[in-house]
Design a protein around this motif. Structure first.
Motif, mmCIF file in Angstrom:
data_model
loop_
_atom_site.group_PDB
_atom_site.id
_atom_site.type_symbol
_atom_site.label_atom_id
_atom_site.label_comp_id
_atom_site.label_asym_id
_atom_site.label_seq_id
_atom_site.Cartn_x
_atom_site.Cartn_y
_atom_site.Cartn_z
ATOM 1 N N PRO A 164 0.805 -1.226 0.000
ATOM 2 C CA PRO A 164 0.000 0.000 0.000
ATOM 3 C C PRO A 164 0.836 1.273 0.000
ATOM 4 O O PRO A 164 0.347 2.337 -0.370
ATOM 5 N N GLN A 165 2.103 1.165 0.404
ATOM 6 C CA GLN A 165 2.957 2.350 0.481
ATOM 7 C C GLN A 165 3.590 2.717 -0.859
ATOM 8 O O GLN A 165 4.392 3.646 -0.943
ATOM 9 N N SER A 166 3.222 2.032 -1.934
ATOM 10 C CA SER A 166 3.856 2.221 -3.230
ATOM 11 C C SER A 166 3.646 3.618 -3.794
ATOM 12 O O SER A 166 2.671 4.309 -3.478
ATOM 13 N N SER A 167 4.556 3.999 -4.672
ATOM 14 C CA SER A 167 4.377 5.205 -5.463
ATOM 15 C C SER A 167 3.265 4.965 -6.481
ATOM 16 O O SER A 167 2.800 3.834 -6.667
ATOM 17 N N LEU A 168 2.862 6.014 -7.179
ATOM 18 C CA LEU A 168 1.802 5.871 -8.169
ATOM 19 C C LEU A 168 2.217 4.924 -9.293
ATOM 20 O O LEU A 168 1.414 4.098 -9.753
ATOM 21 N N ALA A 169 3.466 4.996 -9.723
ATOM 22 C CA ALA A 169 3.937 4.107 -10.792
ATOM 23 C C ALA A 169 3.905 2.647 -10.345
ATOM 24 O O ALA A 169 3.442 1.767 -11.086
ATOM 25 N N ASP A 170 4.378 2.377 -9.121
ATOM 26 C CA ASP A 170 4.360 0.999 -8.624
ATOM 27 C C ASP A 170 2.940 0.517 -8.361
ATOM 28 O O ASP A 170 2.637 -0.677 -8.488
ATOM 29 N N PHE A 171 2.063 1.437 -7.970
ATOM 30 C CA PHE A 171 0.650 1.083 -7.807
ATOM 31 C C PHE A 171 0.087 0.553 -9.125
ATOM 32 O O PHE A 171 -0.602 -0.480 -9.150
ATOM 33 N N TYR A 172 0.383 1.220 -10.226
ATOM 34 C CA TYR A 172 -0.093 0.754 -11.527
ATOM 35 C C TYR A 172 0.533 -0.585 -11.908
ATOM 36 O O TYR A 172 -0.134 -1.458 -12.469
ATOM 37 N N ARG A 173 1.791 -0.764 -11.571
ATOM 38 C CA ARG A 173 2.438 -2.055 -11.864
ATOM 39 C C ARG A 173 1.733 -3.192 -11.123
ATOM 40 O O ARG A 173 1.475 -4.261 -11.689
ATOM 41 N N GLU A 174 1.429 -2.956 -9.839
ATOM 42 C CA GLU A 174 0.765 -4.009 -9.060
ATOM 43 C C GLU A 174 -0.658 -4.241 -9.544
ATOM 44 O O GLU A 174 -1.120 -5.387 -9.615
ATOM 45 N N MET A 175 -1.371 -3.192 -9.915
ATOM 46 C CA MET A 175 -2.728 -3.352 -10.433
ATOM 47 C C MET A 175 -2.708 -4.167 -11.730
ATOM 48 O O MET A 175 -3.588 -5.013 -11.962
ATOM 49 N N GLY B 295 -2.777 3.244 -19.141
ATOM 50 C CA GLY B 295 -2.941 2.245 -18.099
ATOM 51 C C GLY B 295 -4.349 2.241 -17.535
ATOM 52 O O GLY B 295 -4.963 1.192 -17.337
ATOM 53 N N ALA B 296 -4.882 3.425 -17.280
ATOM 54 C CA ALA B 296 -6.242 3.524 -16.762
ATOM 55 C C ALA B 296 -7.247 2.960 -17.760
ATOM 56 O O ALA B 296 -8.196 2.269 -17.384
ATOM 57 N N LYS B 297 -7.038 3.257 -19.035
ATOM 58 C CA LYS B 297 -7.967 2.773 -20.064
ATOM 59 C C LYS B 297 -7.968 1.248 -20.137
ATOM 60 O O LYS B 297 -9.024 0.610 -20.209
ATOM 61 N N VAL B 298 -6.779 0.642 -20.103
ATOM 62 C CA VAL B 298 -6.683 -0.818 -20.182
ATOM 63 C C VAL B 298 -7.342 -1.468 -18.963
ATOM 64 O O VAL B 298 -8.085 -2.452 -19.082
ATOM 65 N N SER C 79 -6.499 9.015 -4.474
ATOM 66 C CA SER C 79 -7.290 9.795 -5.432
ATOM 67 C C SER C 79 -7.333 9.110 -6.793
ATOM 68 O O SER C 79 -8.376 9.086 -7.458
ATOM 69 N N GLU C 80 -6.218 8.542 -7.202
ATOM 70 C CA GLU C 80 -6.182 7.834 -8.484
ATOM 71 C C GLU C 80 -7.106 6.619 -8.452
ATOM 72 O O GLU C 80 -7.804 6.337 -9.434
ATOM 73 N N LEU C 81 -7.139 5.934 -7.336
ATOM 74 C CA LEU C 81 -8.015 4.777 -7.193
ATOM 75 C C LEU C 81 -9.478 5.193 -7.296
ATOM 76 O O LEU C 81 -10.298 4.507 -7.933
ATOM 77 N N ARG C 82 -9.821 6.312 -6.702
ATOM 78 C CA ARG C 82 -11.201 6.816 -6.813
ATOM 79 C C ARG C 82 -11.557 7.113 -8.270
ATOM 80 O O ARG C 82 -12.637 6.738 -8.745
ATOM 81 N N LEU C 83 -10.656 7.767 -8.971
ATOM 82 C CA LEU C 83 -10.935 8.132 -10.359
ATOM 83 C C LEU C 83 -10.980 6.908 -11.271
ATOM 84 O O LEU C 83 -11.760 6.850 -12.222
ATOM 85 N N LEU C 84 -10.148 5.922 -10.970
ATOM 86 C CA LEU C 84 -10.135 4.698 -11.774
ATOM 87 C C LEU C 84 -11.433 3.908 -11.659
ATOM 88 O O LEU C 84 -11.844 3.231 -12.613
ATOM 89 N N SER C 85 -12.064 3.978 -10.513
ATOM 90 C CA SER C 85 -13.132 3.039 -10.190
ATOM 91 C C SER C 85 -14.496 3.394 -10.777
ATOM 92 O O SER C 85 -15.442 2.621 -10.618
ATOM 93 N N SER C 86 -14.615 4.534 -11.431
ATOM 94 C CA SER C 86 -15.922 4.905 -11.969
ATOM 95 C C SER C 86 -15.800 5.496 -13.364
ATOM 96 O O SER C 86 -14.723 5.935 -13.786
ATOM 97 N N ALA C 87 -16.917 5.519 -14.083
ATOM 98 C CA ALA C 87 -16.959 6.039 -15.456
ATOM 99 C C ALA C 87 -18.296 6.739 -15.681
ATOM 100 O O ALA C 87 -19.176 6.737 -14.795
ATOM 101 N N ARG C 88 -18.456 7.309 -16.849
ATOM 102 C CA ARG C 88 -19.694 7.988 -17.249
ATOM 103 C C ARG C 88 -20.113 9.028 -16.212
ATOM 104 O O ARG C 88 -21.232 9.005 -15.676
ATOM 105 N N LEU C 89 -19.200 9.952 -15.938
ATOM 106 C CA LEU C 89 -19.452 11.029 -14.985
ATOM 107 C C LEU C 89 -19.875 10.491 -13.620
ATOM 108 O O LEU C 89 -20.786 11.000 -12.970
ATOM 109 N N ASP C 90 -19.172 9.448 -13.206
ATOM 110 C CA ASP C 90 -19.346 8.865 -11.871
ATOM 111 C C ASP C 90 -20.669 8.118 -11.696
ATOM 112 O O ASP C 90 -21.059 7.794 -10.584
#
Length: 280
Positions: A83-94, A110-113, A145-156
């Motif tokens: 959980p302590q990862s940087s944003l780049a490592d967060f994407y790698r783990e996801m 990455g978000a799109k895929v 914040s990135e996780l929140r934005l990743l988790s929804s689409a179509r204007l939330d």
């Protein structure tokens, strides 16, 4: 705990260690309610939050929930290990958790895929993929914040992911900040773990002994004493009981009672200074 020690007390495993089998974990009414609500959330997506002081049972609740979700045929479950990862490592783990190749330097791609992969799962299984994050107080605000934005689409209006966050008071403090207020407002299921009562702690240790195959290993009076000394903290209770079990095994005591507990807690005698001995 070696086989000799287990055999001495007829134990299947050490009931006071964190790695007891999942079927041996105590499921309280609060845990049952939380797991049921979280399981319903999987069909709709969104955020769940488990909070509490260290040792109050956050990780145990996550273990029970993860086991129930993994038993469901159509649920895709990922558990963050850093959980302590940087944003780049967060994407790698996801990417590793959800089976896609991501280029951490290109977050848009990455978000799109990831979102396309989640949508494919939703279309096929009618359930949202699940992400569990223990020790979430270690996550950087930018990652949350990135996780929140990743988790929804179509204007939330369309939720792609179910996220379960667990952490101590520091996570609550972060969620109350202006930066993470949008994430805090999205918590649909909450479980706040507080100090356990002595009765609840006694029930916990009785359950642990029964599941391990030695229901009468400790006297009721000792169990009550341990529950009183644990100060409302299940981890502290298990540490006390585990230490007492080690002392009993060392002495090859057949029964574990209050007398042994008092002997364990007794302060060792203070050695007399050399100068005082010399004067005698």
């Amino acid at each position: 705990m070696n086989k000799k020690m287990l055999a001495l007390y007829g134990l299947k495993w050490n009931p006071f260690q964190p790695d007891v089998p999942i079927e041996a974990l105590h499921v309280s009414r609060r845990t049952e309610s939380f797991c049921w609500r979280a399981e319903q959330l999987v069909g709709e997506g969104g955020f769940a939050l488990v909070t509490g002081a260290p040792g109050t049972g956050k990780s145990v609740n996550l273990r029970i929930l993860a086991d129930r979700l993994e038993a469901k045929r159509d649920v895709k479950l990922g558990i963050i290990s850093r959980p302590q990862s940087s944003l780049a490592d967060f994407y790698r783990e996801m990417g590793e958790l959800f089976g896609v190749e991501l280029a951490p330097h290109n977050r848009w791609a990455g978000a799109k895929v990831l979102r396309d992969r989640w949508q494919t799962h939703i279309d096929a299984a009618l359930t949202r993929p699940v992400l569990i994050v223990d020790e979430a107080q270690e996550m950087k605000p930018i990652v949350l914040s990135e996780l929140r934005l990743l988790s929804s689409a179509r204007l939330d209006s369309h939720i792609l992911l179910t996220v379960v966050l667990a952490g101590d008071g520091r996570l609550l403090d972060r969620l109350r900040s202006e930066e993470l207020a949008p994430l805090n407002s999205r918590m649909r299921v909450r479980l706040a773990l507080e100090r356990w009562t002595p009765e609840e702690l006694s029930e916990l240790i009785v359950h642990a002994l029964q599941k391990a195959g030695a229901a009468k290993l400790m006297t009721p009076e000792l169990i009550a004493t341990l529950a009183d000394h644990a100060q409302g903290n299940p981890r502290q209770l298990m540490n006390l009981a585990g230490e007492l079990l080690d002392v009993a095994a060392q002495k090859e005591a057949r029964h574990i009672d209050e007398k042994l507990f008092l002997e364990m807690c007794a302060a060792p005698p203070v050695p007399e200074p050399k100068a005082a001995r010399a004067r005698r």
